[in-house]
Design an enzyme around this catalytic site. Sequence first.
Site, mmCIF file in Angstrom:
data_model
loop_
_atom_site.group_PDB
_atom_site.id
_atom_site.type_symbol
_atom_site.label_atom_id
_atom_site.label_comp_id
_atom_site.label_asym_id
_atom_site.label_seq_id
_atom_site.Cartn_x
_atom_site.Cartn_y
_atom_site.Cartn_z
ATOM 1 N N ASP A 1 0.964 -1.293 0.085
ATOM 2 C CA ASP A 1 -0.027 0.199 -0.100
ATOM 3 C C ASP A 1 0.817 1.155 -0.045
ATOM 4 O O ASP A 1 2.111 0.991 0.332
ATOM 5 C CB ASP A 1 -0.926 -0.061 1.023
ATOM 6 C CG ASP A 1 -2.202 0.824 1.008
ATOM 7 O OD1 ASP A 1 -3.230 0.529 1.656
ATOM 8 O OD2 ASP A 1 -2.027 1.693 0.016
HETATM 9 C C1 GLC Z 1 -4.324 4.423 -0.340
HETATM 10 C C2 GLC Z 1 -5.197 2.957 0.083
HETATM 11 C C3 GLC Z 1 -5.328 2.132 -0.938
HETATM 12 C C4 GLC Z 1 -4.840 2.754 -2.218
HETATM 13 C C5 GLC Z 1 -3.547 3.536 -2.592
HETATM 14 C C6 GLC Z 1 -3.414 4.314 -3.525
HETATM 15 O O1 GLC Z 1 -3.697 4.612 0.877
HETATM 16 O O2 GLC Z 1 -5.188 2.427 1.397
HETATM 17 O O3 GLC Z 1 -6.498 1.518 -1.078
HETATM 18 O O4 GLC Z 1 -5.164 2.174 -3.542
HETATM 19 O O5 GLC Z 1 -3.382 4.221 -1.113
HETATM 20 O O6 GLC Z 1 -4.207 5.435 -3.393
#
Ligand code: GLC
Length: 744
Positions: A228
Amino acid sequence: MEKNIDKILKELTLKEKASLLSGGDFWQTEAVERLDIPSIFLVDGPHGVRYVADRHHADPAKKATCFPTAVNLAASWDLAIIEKVAAALAEEAKALGVDVLLGPGINIKRSPLGGRNFEYFSEDPFLSARLAVKFIRTVQKNGIGTSLKHYTANNQEYKRFSIDAQIDERPLREIYLAAFEKVVKEANPWTIMAAYNQINGDFATENEYLLKDILRDEWGHDNLIVSDWWAVHNRVKALKAGLDLEMPGPDPVNDQKIVEAVEAGELAEEKVDESVTRILDLILKAQSTTKEKNELPAAEHHQLAREVAAETIILLKNQGDLLPLTEAKLEEKESLLVVGELAEEVRYQGIGSSQVNPTRLDTHYQALEDKFSEQLKLHYTPGYSSEAEREENENLKEKALREAENKDYVIIYAGLPDKVEAEGYDRDDMQLPEAQNQLIKEIAAANPNIIVVLNNGSAVDLREWIDNVSAVIEAGLPGQAGALALADIIAGEVNPSAKLAESYPLQLEDNPSYLNFPGSSGTVRYGEGIYIGYRYYDKKNQELLFPFGYGLSYTEFAYRALEAPDHLEAGEKLKVKVLIENTGLFKGKEIVQLYISQNNPGLDRPPKELKAFGKIELDAGEKQWLELEVDHQDLAYYHPDAGWIVEADQFKIMIGASSRDIKFTEEIQVESRQRLKALTAETPLEDWLADPLGKKAVTEVLSSEQIEEAGFFKPWPIYRLHFFAADQVSLEEIEEILDIYRDL
Ligand code: GLC
């Protein structure tokens, strides 16, 4: 780009390899021009393409269709609906030049307070898995990658970047990993996204047990694992655990740490090559799809979003068949009052990384105006304001009350404001804003023909007025065309068929996570174990506001017959048929659920577990058979010593219109080649005798007199027998029992 990855590996320098292991920028992988390696785009999200050009989200995302959010898609219980949305998302991803879509989110709804519950499917891992498999297979079949997220136990927003989710092995496997396991094995997602949080003391992005032992070695996931965003802590440890790609990038500091670790002999270059191979493989997969950047089919997809939304909106109450407002009913009516700030300032998706910049957005008032203005005079009043203080809300309420007095119908749009449920924060309670509750209660007293429409991403407490209003529609967060879909339903042009994929408890205190949510001092203990959602409520026989799987229709369905076997061979698929009849006045769809219950499990099991579901459309008066199937392996539970196990035992098959409205229950004898071999020398003799295999081993060695003689000692571990009754039971006989058992 060269297609022979081994060839590329030989030409890449270690520094170039390391640079590939973190993003090239916020949304792209790193390119290596020297070797003609392009970057590819990974972009959110689960219900629409959110293409933000730069890292600071400064400019709004490019326009794309905002489909119904996951909470709504799950309420359709309809794989055909999922397929349509997934295919449309892939088409829009291609048109916008996106290679991997960062979704679906399948974290389990442990508490109604979870800020991202709107972005996840259900409290049940089986339903979540079925929907996610269809989603991923469809998006990937259309040449776009997916990212199954967030692996795992990202079930709250409170301290999500650091909290340590303490979960025992069985609930971890049976609840929080179960959907991931099915989806990995059945849909082979191009990528999996490792979550922010820790699980049992290790960050998800560097958790070797989860990433390597389970995901790769046990389940066979050989595709890429991406972090993430900013979820990587110790980059070298993460790489060793199997985390291939750190996002976002670039991260030259971490890249350099990888180079230094290899040069210092702390990290094998083969490990680096494994991850570089997965990144190159992902780029090649992405490249194999031509992405002609072109116009989005915005009008066509808006219509699709409308049709889909109508399949995801739940009729919770319809006293006296007040709904639908058909032309016939309206003949002698003349006025409709629309109340609610949310009727104008529509809430149709959640805030956060999944937020889409819609190609179009309909308001509820306008949708009703277009639908009913020829037959009804429409009036509007806000009734409440999420920004106003108490006094102004009082004035707004008084104004609405006056307006409501002489109207034929009142429709109130209520729900949760963005500021209480979103990515990044959980709710503090299950309440609607007090001004809304007060308004609904008082208007209901003034006018019985009141319909409440809810827009919210997770369960809310409706006890203050649910008994006083005629109709309640749970519209969830239904996407950009939700208002049109609702107007279609209110007018009866669509007969609602959706059902809850999350239980609605009467109060938050009834929820099993209540004592352990959201945790404190950096740890959240999943004390409820496997007993979450309906698994808990049914175990406790807890009264609910609305149960899992509940939803009404404008028509009625009768469950006329069930055809089911009374015996199932080891490995055999369970096949049943249910005869459903539409006994009402409207054509409609019925979602039929199949739950199982095991009579004598080796470990305690919930009173029912969802293991199949289907949806059937019937004209008024029509009856049809609906077939449901359950894989033998889906009868299993997870035993910490034996893994997933289907025990030979009597099971109940329950067919329900909801988890609390069981129409048929049939017993079935299930055979299995698996045996729970959990008995040891320390296991009490009484448990040996209670277990089919244990008893077989004991009675092959000890006579019935010896067993009788053992009477008082039965609760003691079996090996103690020779201490207590050396003259009756020898140590050799105990050893022989253990040997026989091991070989059974
Ligand atoms: C965010 C989310 C994830 C997302 C990523 C990119 O913090 O937790 O679901 O795909 O970052 O935006």
